[in-house]
Motif scaffolding. Structure first.
Motif, PDB file in Angstrom:
ATOM      1  N   UNK A   1       0.820  -1.207   0.000  1.00 34.50           N
ATOM      2  CA  UNK A   1       0.000   0.000   0.000  1.00 34.50           C
ATOM      3  C   UNK A   1       0.859   1.266   0.000  1.00 34.50           C
ATOM      4  N   UNK A   2       0.204   2.412  -0.180  1.00 32.06           N
ATOM      5  CA  UNK A   2       0.884   3.698  -0.149  1.00 32.06           C
ATOM      6  C   UNK A   2       1.256   4.128   1.257  1.00 32.06           C
TER       7      UNK A   2
ATOM      8  N   UNK B   1      -6.237   3.220  10.055  1.00 38.79           N
ATOM      9  CA  UNK B   1      -6.053   4.461   9.315  1.00 38.79           C
ATOM     10  C   UNK B   1      -5.862   4.255   7.822  1.00 38.79           C
ATOM     11  N   UNK B   2      -5.951   5.376   7.091  1.00 40.98           N
ATOM     12  CA  UNK B   2      -5.769   5.354   5.646  1.00 40.98           C
ATOM     13  C   UNK B   2      -4.404   5.861   5.242  1.00 40.98           C
ATOM     14  N   UNK B   3      -4.286   6.290   3.998  1.00 44.92           N
ATOM     15  CA  UNK B   3      -3.006   6.759   3.470  1.00 44.92           C
ATOM     16  C   UNK B   3      -3.008   8.276   3.332  1.00 44.92           C
TER      17      UNK B   3
ATOM     18  N   UNK C   1      -4.985  -0.244   2.567  1.00 43.51           N
ATOM     19  CA  UNK C   1      -4.908  -1.055   1.348  1.00 43.51           C
ATOM     20  C   UNK C   1      -6.048  -0.717   0.392  1.00 43.51           C
ATOM     21  N   UNK C   2      -7.245  -0.546   0.939  1.00 40.20           N
ATOM     22  CA  UNK C   2      -8.403  -0.213   0.100  1.00 40.20           C
ATOM     23  C   UNK C   2      -8.201   1.137  -0.571  1.00 40.20           C
ATOM     24  N   UNK C   3      -7.755   2.144   0.198  1.00 40.22           N
ATOM     25  CA  UNK C   3      -7.531   3.457  -0.393  1.00 40.22           C
ATOM     26  C   UNK C   3      -6.436   3.421  -1.452  1.00 40.22           C
ATOM     27  N   UNK C   4      -5.407   2.622  -1.236  1.00 38.38           N
ATOM     28  CA  UNK C   4      -4.335   2.496  -2.225  1.00 38.38           C
ATOM     29  C   UNK C   4      -4.872   1.902  -3.521  1.00 38.38           C
TER      30      UNK C   4
ATOM     31  N   UNK D   1      -2.388  -7.465  -6.228  1.00 31.41           N
ATOM     32  CA  UNK D   1      -2.820  -7.460  -4.832  1.00 31.41           C
ATOM     33  C   UNK D   1      -2.280  -6.208  -4.154  1.00 31.41           C
ATOM     34  N   UNK D   2      -3.146  -5.413  -3.534  1.00 31.15           N
ATOM     35  CA  UNK D   2      -2.720  -4.289  -2.697  1.00 31.15           C
ATOM     36  C   UNK D   2      -2.881  -4.714  -1.246  1.00 31.15           C
TER      37      UNK D   2
END
Length: 205
Positions: free
Chosen positions: A25-26, A51-53, A81-84, A167-168
């Motif tokens: 992920x980012x 948390x997100x990125x 991972x979802x946001x990436x 895959x992220x």
């Protein structure tokens, strides 16, 4: 510019399996420029996990090309991972899988006067988890390795029709999935390491 990705027809039962690309992920939005006690790191990791990125990140062009040409993209169920993945596919739907989440990182119970950066705590916690079975009631190394094998089986199934699978997910668990893929006869064809947005591509000869 050649992405190095060979496209294959989707859904062809007689096709060779597609490649499996494990991408990290980012960069997460939670700052790592702090020094923490063991207790502080437990709280930090709990926030990190939900948390997100960092907003506005631009994934590498090469990863974008892999995603544009792949048959399937999936992510773990963690927000980062979802946001990436979302930055790569826009409004396109994709599946999220619990089996791809990161392995836990409970820190050893060092004295409170010891304060370390999250990066160092992560290294120490993974060392204790890997070699000393320090899991604090969370997933053990053996359990994580068994989960990685299930994840590998899932990804191999997705690649079976000939389309490439992207895959992220997460740095260390991607490493475990890679080990499981190798045990199942896949080879590491290319690696960019484990930094944010990096890719490791596996193929079946």
């Amino acid at each position: 510019m050649d992405s190095g990705l060979t496209t294959r027809p989707h859904g062809d039962a007689d096709a060779s399996p597609g490649a499996i690309i494990l991408a990290r992920h980012g960069e997460p939005a939670l700052s790592r420029k702090v020094r923490l006690t063991a207790a502080g790191y437990r709280e930090f990791w709990a926030r990190y996990e939900v948390g997100g990125i960092v907003p506005g990140q631009a994934p590498p062009d090469r990863l974008r090309r892999f995603v544009a040409e792949c048959g399937v993209i999936v992510s773990s169920t963690r927000l980062r991972a979802i946001e990436s993945a979302r930055t790569l596919v826009g409004a396109q739907a994709f599946d999220h899988h619990d089996v791809l989440i990161e392995a836990p990182l409970p820190p050893p119970n060092f004295p409170s006067w010891i304060r370390l950066s999250p990066r160092i705590w992560g290294f120490v916690a993974r060392l204790w988890w890997w070699y000393f079975d320090h899991h604090e009631g969370q997933e053990t190394r053996a359990e994580a390795e068994a989960r990685a094998d299930r994840a590998a089986a899932l990804l191999i199934g997705l690649a079976a029709g000939g389309g490439n699978v992207v895959v992220l997910a997460h740095g260390f668990f991607n490493h475990l999935v890679g080990r499981a893929l190798k045990r199942r006869g896949w080879r590491l064809a290319e690696s960019e390491g484990y930094k944010y947005w990096s890719m490791r591509r596996f193929e079946r000869d």
